[in-house]
Design an enzyme around this catalytic site. Structure first.
Site: not given
Ligand SMILES: Cc1cc2nc3c(=O)[nH]c(=O)nc-3n(C[C@H](O)[C@H](O)[C@H](O)COP(=O)(O)OP(=O)(O)OC[C@H]3O[C@@H](n4cnc5c(N)ncnc54)[C@H](O)[C@@H]3O)c2cc1C
Length: 596
Positions: A442
């Site tokens: 989220e």
């Molecule tokens: C168990 C699980 C359930 C989930 N359920 C859903 C779901 O139902 N539907 C759905 O759509 N998604 C879902 N997700 C996805 C989840 O919302 C994302 O994993 C999350 O939003 C982070 O995206 P990412 O993993 O691509 O990390 P990234 O976006 O690659 O981020 C990696 C790191 O970089 C940081 N970062 C990135 N951009 C910035 C910035 N501009 N400024 C500062 N820091 C930054 C982040 O905070 C993080 O620490 C789920 C994930 C998991 C693991």
């Protein structure tokens, strides 16, 4: 391991004695028609029975079993289907839903208590109703009348469930770069093609149909977040008479193996020209999805409290039972080989930190829920807009602060158990594993902090912040004559002043230093959260103090003593957080990549 018991006594205290929720409900005609104090109490009581009696007993075994994927089908752990049926039969999916389409129209302040019970009892299971409720909210707010009539009744009943499909392999935080496409058809529908990952309960055997809300781009859509649209894509087509038709062309490619919430399916969803319908306006999908996300964000914060409450219940019981060493003041139970570990100051530090976060957090989530109710149902424009500002400001705090403290509380609970906390049978290690995800999904907590500091505080030049600051200042002024509150109002006022000073400092810095917001954000959100919890504890003191004299149950006296602990031992964290924020971004940004 303690059996999870819904904390009904404290929920009633928060709802009725701290916030006088029934008066707020009575002031909102659309809610007043649906709920009165007796109905609300009966709902709490029944929710306690179902969550404690049906969901909690499944929690551990379901974690051991996990979900199973077989050729696109997902089987949920044993007992989940029956438990889901109980939730459907009780109408719990539609508790806060729009009565025009079969929802029960209950206020969020009440729904939030049910959500906390469900998440505390069984977080993996609780995600399914939570996502359905969020999908319904987005559909109700942005969908056409036709879509609402066709889908909402079966979603509110829970016969169909909802899923939220945003994330793609290369696009998580930055949804502006998603690649999923939606091509228009002549009949007004769209063909959706692309791959979504991490989709919670995207495929399962609990409900007859699964309604996906999918973010995708139309041909020639503008680049970035302004070119995203939202589509409703059902697993099974729905005929005009409401019966289910053929299967849509998308499937679950696999499910993830993961650290926690193992009993929930986290799905890869492959859309291959799947038929979907636009929800809201073209290219305004992100805004529509935010309706759902704001709701889910408070819901995820509540997951943090739910896990924290379960951890507190376990740790409290263990600290009374486990005997090790003697109390520093001399033997307390000389007839035994040693005293219960509860006598040791450090164990008390742990338990009181947990209690401070759990009960303060519950009060804070109810405070945010109260603003959500007013923002949704108030008939007076000014009152509604004021509440909307509060919701915008407080939602990222609720999501990030409550999940950070939630994880902290599960870990502290594990620590109370010593080595036994690391062993599976006591349930503490599962709470830690399950709660960890709440800081990540989220929108990560780092992103929540950026949202608070960047968009809400600096973006409004402090306007939203002032709404909160005025609420705290008003409380301090109105209660300045209350003897019981005297020891709390001065440190609360000092904490507010510290937060206001830092707010002004960062707003001033943001113009000159592009990294100022990012460098301050997480510590600022923490500082905000600790100050907000101090406000909640002061409100709790106001409600508890008149009833504390002669209280033999320990409930009200316990409230006053925990407030004292919070103000003495936890609120001072804001002093060091303020220091850190004022140091700016220099030390953070000074290192080259090869120096990190
Ligand atoms: C168990 C699980 C359930 C989930 N359920 C859903 C779901 O139902 N539907 C759905 O759509 N998604 C879902 N997700 C996805 C989840 O919302 C994302 O994993 C999350 O939003 C982070 O995206 P990412 O993993 O691509 O990390 P990234 O976006 O690659 O981020 C990696 C790191 O970089 C940081 N970062 C990135 N951009 C910035 C910035 N501009 N400024 C500062 N820091 C930054 C982040 O905070 C993080 O620490 C789920 C994930 C998991 C693991």
């Amino acid at each position: 391991m303690a059996d999870y018991q819904a904390p009904l006594r404290d929920m009633r205290f928060v709802l009725n004695e701290v916030f006088d929720a029934p008066s707020i409900w009575a002031s909102l005609p659309k809610i007043a028609d649906n709920v009165d104090p007796e109905t609300a109490d009966a709902i709490l009581e029944e929710a306690g029975k179902i969550t404690g009696g049906v969901l909690a007993p499944l929690n551990r075994e379901a974690d051991e079993q996990g979900c199973k994927w077989n050729n696109g089908d997902v089987t949920s752990p044993e007992g989940f289907k029956e438990a889901y049926q109980t939730i459907v039969e009780g109408g719990w999916n539609g508790l806060g839903g729009n009565p025009d389409f079969g929802g029960m129209g209950m206020p969020k302040t009440l729904v939030a208590q049910f959500e906390e019970m469900m998440q505390g009892a069984n977080m993996a299971f609780g995600l399914a109703p939570m996502l359905t409720a969020g999908a319904c909210l987005a559909l109700d707010a942005h969908g056409s009348q036709e879509l609402k009539e066709k889908y909402l009744p079966n979603m509110y009943s829970g016969v169909w469930s909802g899923a939220m499909d945003l994330t793609e392999p290369h696009a998580g935080t930055d949804l502006g770069i998603i690649r999923t496409k939606a091509e228009p058809n002549d009949d007004g529908s769209f063909n959706v093609t692309g791959t979504k990952i991490f989709i919670t309960w995207g495929e399962h055997d609990l409900a007859e149909n699964i309604i996906h809300l999918v973010l995708a781009k139309l041909p020639d859509a503008p680049k970035g977040p302004k070119g995203i649209s939202l589509f409703l894509v059902p697993k099974f087509m729905v005929n005009d008479d409401g019966s289910l038709g053929e299967r849509n062309s998308f499937s679950c490619g696999s499910i993830e193996k993961k650290m926690g919430i193992k009993a929930s399916a986290t799905c890869v969803m492959n859309f291959d020209g799947a038929k979907g319908w636009l929800v809201g306006e073209e290219n305004k999908g992100l805004a529509a999805m935010f309706t759902m996300m704001n709701y889910e964000r408070l819901g995820v914060g509540i997951q943090g409290i739910g896990a924290a409450e379960a951890s507190l219940q376990n740790a409290r019981e263990y600290a009374n039972d486990r005997i090790q060493s003697r109390a520093p003041t001399g033997a307390q139970q000389p007839e035994k080989a040693a005293d219960p570990i509860l006598v040791h100051p450090d164990v008390r530090r742990m338990l009181l930190t947990m209690k401070s976060y759990v009960e303060g957090g519950r009060t804070f989530s109810t405070y945010v829920a109260q603003w959500l109710d007013i923002s949704k149902y108030a008939e007076d424009d000014e009152r509604r807009q004021h509440a909307e500002g509060m919701v915008a400001l407080l939602t990222p705090v609720a999501k990030a602060f409550l999940t950070d403290r939630g994880l902290e509380t599960t870990i502290i609970g594990q620590q109370v158990f010593g080595g036994h906390g690391f062993i599976r049978e006591w349930g503490q290690e599962q709470l830690v594993r399950d709660c960890r995800i709440t800081q990540i999904y989220e929108g990560t907590n780092g992103i929540q902090a950026m949202d608070l500091m960047g968009r809400k505080v600096v973006g409004s030049q402090g306007k939203f912040y002032e709404l909160f600051a005025q609420d705290v200042a008003r409380f301090i002024e109105e209660n300045s004559g209350e003897a019981a509150l005297k020891p709390y109002l001065e440190p609360l006022a000092a904490a507010l002043e510290r937060l206001s000073d830092v707010t002004e400092h960062v707003i001033n810095q943001a113009g000159d230093s592009p990294n100022a917001i990012g460098a301050a954000a997480v510590d600022y959100l923490d500082m905000f959260g600790y100050t907000a919890l101090a406000f909640m504890w002061a409100k709790s003191v106001k409600a508890a103090a008149p009833k504390a004299e002669g209280d033999t149950s320990g409930f009200y006296t316990g409230k006053l003593k925990t407030a004292r602990f919070y103000f003495d031992r936890l609120l001072p964290k804001t002093v060091s957080l303020a220091e850190g924020i004022r140091s700016g971004s220099e030390s953070m940004m000074a290192l080259a990549a090869n120096e990190i």
